[in-house]
Design a protein around this motif. Structure first.
Motif, PDB file in Angstrom:
ATOM      1  N   VAL A  83       1.724  -2.690 -15.392  1.00 21.05           N
ATOM      2  CA  VAL A  83       1.596  -1.693 -14.039  1.00 21.05           C
ATOM      3  C   VAL A  83       1.081  -2.664 -12.827  1.00 21.05           C
ATOM      4  O   VAL A  83       0.668  -4.022 -13.114  1.00 21.05           O
ATOM      5  CB  VAL A  83       0.421  -0.796 -14.462  1.00 21.05           C
ATOM      6  CG1 VAL A  83       0.747   0.128 -15.475  1.00 21.05           C
ATOM      7  CG2 VAL A  83      -0.976  -1.566 -14.709  1.00 21.05           C
ATOM      8  N   ALA A  84       1.519  -2.058 -11.761  1.00 19.81           N
ATOM      9  CA  ALA A  84       1.336  -2.838 -10.465  1.00 19.81           C
ATOM     10  C   ALA A  84       0.269  -2.078  -9.698  1.00 19.81           C
ATOM     11  O   ALA A  84       0.451  -1.199  -9.657  1.00 19.81           O
ATOM     12  CB  ALA A  84       2.620  -2.917  -9.670  1.00 19.81           C
ATOM     13  N   VAL A  85      -0.714  -2.761  -9.131  1.00 19.06           N
ATOM     14  CA  VAL A  85      -1.798  -2.069  -8.450  1.00 19.06           C
ATOM     15  C   VAL A  85      -2.031  -2.733  -7.256  1.00 19.06           C
ATOM     16  O   VAL A  85      -2.297  -3.993  -7.014  1.00 19.06           O
ATOM     17  CB  VAL A  85      -3.337  -2.244  -9.183  1.00 19.06           C
ATOM     18  CG1 VAL A  85      -4.392  -1.583  -8.855  1.00 19.06           C
ATOM     19  CG2 VAL A  85      -2.788  -1.707 -10.845  1.00 19.06           C
ATOM     20  N   ARG A  86      -2.490  -1.980  -6.010  1.00 12.64           N
ATOM     21  CA  ARG A  86      -2.478  -2.343  -4.640  1.00 12.64           C
ATOM     22  C   ARG A  86      -4.065  -2.206  -4.542  1.00 12.64           C
ATOM     23  O   ARG A  86      -4.389  -1.289  -4.633  1.00 12.64           O
ATOM     24  CB  ARG A  86      -1.562  -1.797  -3.793  1.00 12.64           C
ATOM     25  CG  ARG A  86      -1.672  -2.176  -2.401  1.00 12.64           C
ATOM     26  CD  ARG A  86      -0.617  -1.573  -1.518  1.00 12.64           C
ATOM     27  NE  ARG A  86       0.774  -1.827  -1.998  1.00 12.64           N
ATOM     28  CZ  ARG A  86       1.757  -1.226  -1.825  1.00 12.64           C
ATOM     29  NH1 ARG A  86       1.885  -0.131  -1.256  1.00 12.64           N
ATOM     30  NH2 ARG A  86       2.989  -1.747  -2.214  1.00 12.64           N
ATOM     31  N   LEU A  87      -4.537  -3.251  -3.940  1.00 13.37           N
ATOM     32  CA  LEU A  87      -6.109  -3.189  -3.608  1.00 13.37           C
ATOM     33  C   LEU A  87      -6.306  -3.379  -2.168  1.00 13.37           C
ATOM     34  O   LEU A  87      -5.687  -4.055  -1.416  1.00 13.37           O
ATOM     35  CB  LEU A  87      -6.734  -4.736  -4.375  1.00 13.37           C
ATOM     36  CG  LEU A  87      -6.568  -4.512  -5.850  1.00 13.37           C
ATOM     37  CD1 LEU A  87      -7.066  -5.805  -6.398  1.00 13.37           C
ATOM     38  CD2 LEU A  87      -7.033  -3.568  -6.591  1.00 13.37           C
ATOM     39  N   ARG A  88      -7.386  -2.659  -1.785  1.00 12.27           N
ATOM     40  CA  ARG A  88      -7.789  -2.691  -0.287  1.00 12.27           C
ATOM     41  C   ARG A  88      -9.211  -2.447  -0.462  1.00 12.27           C
ATOM     42  O   ARG A  88      -9.887  -1.841  -1.081  1.00 12.27           O
ATOM     43  CB  ARG A  88      -7.003  -1.841   0.673  1.00 12.27           C
ATOM     44  CG  ARG A  88      -7.215  -0.497   0.413  1.00 12.27           C
ATOM     45  CD  ARG A  88      -6.246   0.147   1.486  1.00 12.27           C
ATOM     46  NE  ARG A  88      -6.618   1.754   1.198  1.00 12.27           N
ATOM     47  CZ  ARG A  88      -7.335   2.531   1.691  1.00 12.27           C
ATOM     48  NH1 ARG A  88      -8.212   1.941   2.772  1.00 12.27           N
ATOM     49  NH2 ARG A  88      -7.383   3.769   1.590  1.00 12.27           N
ATOM     50  N   VAL A 105      -1.770  -6.773  -7.528  1.00 18.08           N
ATOM     51  CA  VAL A 105      -1.875  -7.283  -8.905  1.00 18.08           C
ATOM     52  C   VAL A 105      -0.816  -6.658  -9.871  1.00 18.08           C
ATOM     53  O   VAL A 105      -0.840  -5.562  -9.687  1.00 18.08           O
ATOM     54  CB  VAL A 105      -3.095  -7.357  -9.112  1.00 18.08           C
ATOM     55  CG1 VAL A 105      -3.201  -8.170 -10.800  1.00 18.08           C
ATOM     56  CG2 VAL A 105      -4.117  -8.097  -8.114  1.00 18.08           C
ATOM     57  N   ARG A 106      -0.026  -7.439 -10.730  1.00 20.74           N
ATOM     58  CA  ARG A 106       0.497  -6.994 -11.997  1.00 20.74           C
ATOM     59  C   ARG A 106      -0.211  -7.200 -13.158  1.00 20.74           C
ATOM     60  O   ARG A 106      -0.605  -8.369 -13.413  1.00 20.74           O
ATOM     61  CB  ARG A 106       2.020  -7.543 -11.922  1.00 20.74           C
ATOM     62  CG  ARG A 106       2.929  -7.238 -10.703  1.00 20.74           C
ATOM     63  CD  ARG A 106       4.234  -7.679 -10.765  1.00 20.74           C
ATOM     64  NE  ARG A 106       4.908  -7.222 -12.174  1.00 20.74           N
ATOM     65  CZ  ARG A 106       5.804  -6.146 -11.985  1.00 20.74           C
ATOM     66  NH1 ARG A 106       5.876  -5.306 -10.713  1.00 20.74           N
ATOM     67  NH2 ARG A 106       6.445  -5.616 -12.839  1.00 20.74           N
ATOM     68  N   ILE A 107      -0.534  -6.144 -14.014  1.00 23.04           N
ATOM     69  CA  ILE A 107      -1.350  -6.085 -15.104  1.00 23.04           C
ATOM     70  C   ILE A 107      -0.489  -5.897 -16.346  1.00 23.04           C
ATOM     71  O   ILE A 107       0.246  -5.070 -16.477  1.00 23.04           O
ATOM     72  CB  ILE A 107      -2.285  -5.239 -14.988  1.00 23.04           C
ATOM     73  CG1 ILE A 107      -3.108  -5.158 -13.688  1.00 23.04           C
ATOM     74  CG2 ILE A 107      -3.426  -5.476 -16.148  1.00 23.04           C
ATOM     75  CD1 ILE A 107      -4.016  -4.200 -13.573  1.00 23.04           C
ATOM     76  N   THR A 143       4.228   4.121 -15.774  1.00 26.43           N
ATOM     77  CA  THR A 143       2.885   4.497 -16.279  1.00 26.43           C
ATOM     78  C   THR A 143       1.941   4.058 -15.018  1.00 26.43           C
ATOM     79  O   THR A 143       1.878   2.877 -14.819  1.00 26.43           O
ATOM     80  CB  THR A 143       2.435   3.641 -17.715  1.00 26.43           C
ATOM     81  OG1 THR A 143       3.427   4.403 -18.547  1.00 26.43           O
ATOM     82  CG2 THR A 143       1.249   4.299 -17.941  1.00 26.43           C
ATOM     83  N   GLY A 144       1.118   4.789 -14.619  1.00 32.42           N
ATOM     84  CA  GLY A 144       0.121   4.284 -13.493  1.00 32.42           C
ATOM     85  C   GLY A 144       0.421   4.604 -12.341  1.00 32.42           C
ATOM     86  O   GLY A 144      -0.524   4.238 -11.691  1.00 32.42           O
ATOM     87  N   ALA A 145       1.708   4.678 -11.927  1.00 33.45           N
ATOM     88  CA  ALA A 145       2.027   4.962 -10.666  1.00 33.45           C
ATOM     89  C   ALA A 145       1.464   6.065  -9.909  1.00 33.45           C
ATOM     90  O   ALA A 145       1.579   7.130 -10.578  1.00 33.45           O
ATOM     91  CB  ALA A 145       3.477   5.030 -10.638  1.00 33.45           C
ATOM     92  N   GLY A 146       0.917   5.629  -8.686  1.00 33.46           N
ATOM     93  CA  GLY A 146       0.050   6.895  -8.129  1.00 33.46           C
ATOM     94  C   GLY A 146      -1.212   7.221  -8.389  1.00 33.46           C
ATOM     95  O   GLY A 146      -2.001   7.727  -7.984  1.00 33.46           O
ATOM     96  N   ARG A 147      -1.649   6.467  -9.523  1.00 32.52           N
ATOM     97  CA  ARG A 147      -3.253   6.701  -9.825  1.00 32.52           C
ATOM     98  C   ARG A 147      -3.931   5.847  -9.069  1.00 32.52           C
ATOM     99  O   ARG A 147      -3.677   4.857  -8.465  1.00 32.52           O
ATOM    100  CB  ARG A 147      -3.186   6.091 -11.357  1.00 32.52           C
ATOM    101  CG  ARG A 147      -4.679   6.145 -11.964  1.00 32.52           C
ATOM    102  CD  ARG A 147      -4.908   5.336 -13.415  1.00 32.52           C
ATOM    103  NE  ARG A 147      -6.163   5.578 -13.745  1.00 32.52           N
ATOM    104  CZ  ARG A 147      -6.968   6.304 -14.117  1.00 32.52           C
ATOM    105  NH1 ARG A 147      -6.255   7.484 -14.438  1.00 32.52           N
ATOM    106  NH2 ARG A 147      -8.147   5.842 -14.686  1.00 32.52           N
ATOM    107  N   ARG A 148      -5.267   6.621  -8.725  1.00 36.54           N
ATOM    108  CA  ARG A 148      -6.012   5.886  -7.643  1.00 36.54           C
ATOM    109  C   ARG A 148      -7.583   5.745  -8.206  1.00 36.54           C
ATOM    110  O   ARG A 148      -8.031   6.695  -8.885  1.00 36.54           O
ATOM    111  CB  ARG A 148      -6.257   6.618  -6.578  1.00 36.54           C
ATOM    112  CG  ARG A 148      -6.914   5.910  -5.259  1.00 36.54           C
ATOM    113  CD  ARG A 148      -6.940   6.896  -4.008  1.00 36.54           C
ATOM    114  NE  ARG A 148      -7.425   6.186  -2.912  1.00 36.54           N
ATOM    115  CZ  ARG A 148      -7.473   6.600  -1.716  1.00 36.54           C
ATOM    116  NH1 ARG A 148      -7.018   7.931  -1.514  1.00 36.54           N
ATOM    117  NH2 ARG A 148      -8.176   6.166  -0.604  1.00 36.54           N
ATOM    118  N   ALA A 149      -8.145   4.505  -8.060  1.00 36.54           N
ATOM    119  CA  ALA A 149      -9.589   4.452  -8.613  1.00 36.54           C
ATOM    120  C   ALA A 149     -10.166   3.709  -7.422  1.00 36.54           C
ATOM    121  O   ALA A 149      -9.928   2.884  -6.708  1.00 36.54           O
ATOM    122  CB  ALA A 149      -9.432   3.159  -9.837  1.00 36.54           C
TER     123      ALA A 149
END
Length: 334
Positions: A83-88, A105-107, A143-149
């Protein structure tokens, strides 16, 4: 009782006793493991200042102005796909001062990744608490695309705490049947304040307005100024008024300032104008008369002809002896 029947009864009794003694084991059987919920974001275990528990619900950092504080965000991917996650970072203060080692980050599957970040406290930052948020958003497809934490970030800037407040630029202006009192509140301290403002007005013959202190609806941040207006309904129509504003806040912060206000109807101001004009006109005429008069306050007189065709000097001028003698005939006496 036959042996077989007695054995069956004993077995049933033992089974019943087992169920009664262990109801939880008999009734609650573990369900099937739920599907993986996808990737997650949280503070890295064991890092940071507080709290010290392995699983922290938020970031807590503390430091003086000019320091650089470091921590680490933990990203977990329990799924079977990368999964790929964008941070800010977001928010004023702590969120604005945050710098991430990587913004995306790619996990890999079944992997936990740690992303370092720093919070640089400005040298001119006022002591006090700041807040911010770290956002992690899944990107791409799968999997996990659009998910937000989101993970909260709390920052405390250390240093001496100063409570100071000033009231500035006070003015009073008539507006129809009311008076507008304008002023500016300035937080000169190092911590946010909730000022309370009281208003009073005194005229030549006593008090005119007493307004109890009221708390402002929003906090005033350190170094910030706030322009405010108070409406005074029914001010006097004729009076010389002194308006005083008093501001107080937590920590003993207080200040006051005044402004003068002269109330007079237009008719009262306009009535003396004709008298002043008449007085000025009379003074001008008198000055012209004095300027046209001769020495001694009298106008100049023409000289009358004297004996022998000469002229006789006026009473204000000395006689010309030589002229008189020249005009005398024979036999004249010296």
């Amino acid at each position: 009782m036959p042996f077989r029947l007695r054995t069956a009864v004993s077995g049933a009794m033992l089974a019943t006793a087992a169920v009664l003694l262990c109801p939880a084991a008999a009734a609650a059987r573990p369900a099937a493991a739920p599907a993986a919920p996808g990737w997650s974001a949280a503070p890295a275990p064991g890092a940071g200042a507080a709290p010290g528990a392995p699983d922290r619900p938020f970031f807590y950092l503390e430091g003086a102005p000019g320091t650089v504080l470091a921590d680490r965000l933990s990203l977990s991917n329990p799924t079977g796909r990368t999964v790929a996650v964008r941070l800010r970072g977001s928010g004023s203060g702590a969120g604005a001062w945050l710098t991430l080692a990587s913004k995306e980050v790619r996990i890999p599957p079944h992997t936990r990744a740690g992303v370092p970040f720093t919070v640089t406290v400005p040298r001119d930052a006022a002591p006090g608490d700041r807040s911010g948020t770290l956002f992690a958003t899944g990107v791409g497809k799968g999997t996990g695309a659009g998910r937000r934490a989101t993970v909260p970030l709390h920052l405390r800037v250390t240093g001496p705490v100063l409570f100071a407040l000033t009231v500035e630029k006070v003015s009073v202006r008539r507006a129809g049947g009311a008076a507008l009192i304008r002023y500016t509140l300035v937080n000169r301290g190092t911590t946010a304040l909730r000022p309370r403002i009281g208003v009073r007005a005194d005229g030549l013959f006593g008090p005119l307005l007493r307004r109890a202190a009221r708390t402002q609806p929003s906090a005033l941040a350190p170094g910030r100024a706030l322009d405010l207006t108070e409406t005074w309904s029914g001010p006097p129509a004729l009076d010389a008024v002194t308006v005083r504003l008093t501001a107080t806040a937590a920590g003993g912060a207080h200040d006051s300032a005044t402004a003068s206000y002269t109330a007079a109807p237009w008719g009262v101001l306009a009535a003396p104008l004709p008298l002043l004009a008449a007085g000025a006109g009379g003074l001008l005429v008198l000055r012209r008369r004095r300027r046209g008069a001769g020495p001694g306050g009298r106008r100049g007189e023409e000289s009358a002809p004297g004996p022998g065709g000469g002229t006789r000097p006026s009473g204000d001028e000395p006689a010309d002896t030589a002229g008189v003698l020249a005009g005398a005939g024979p036999g004249a006496r010296a």
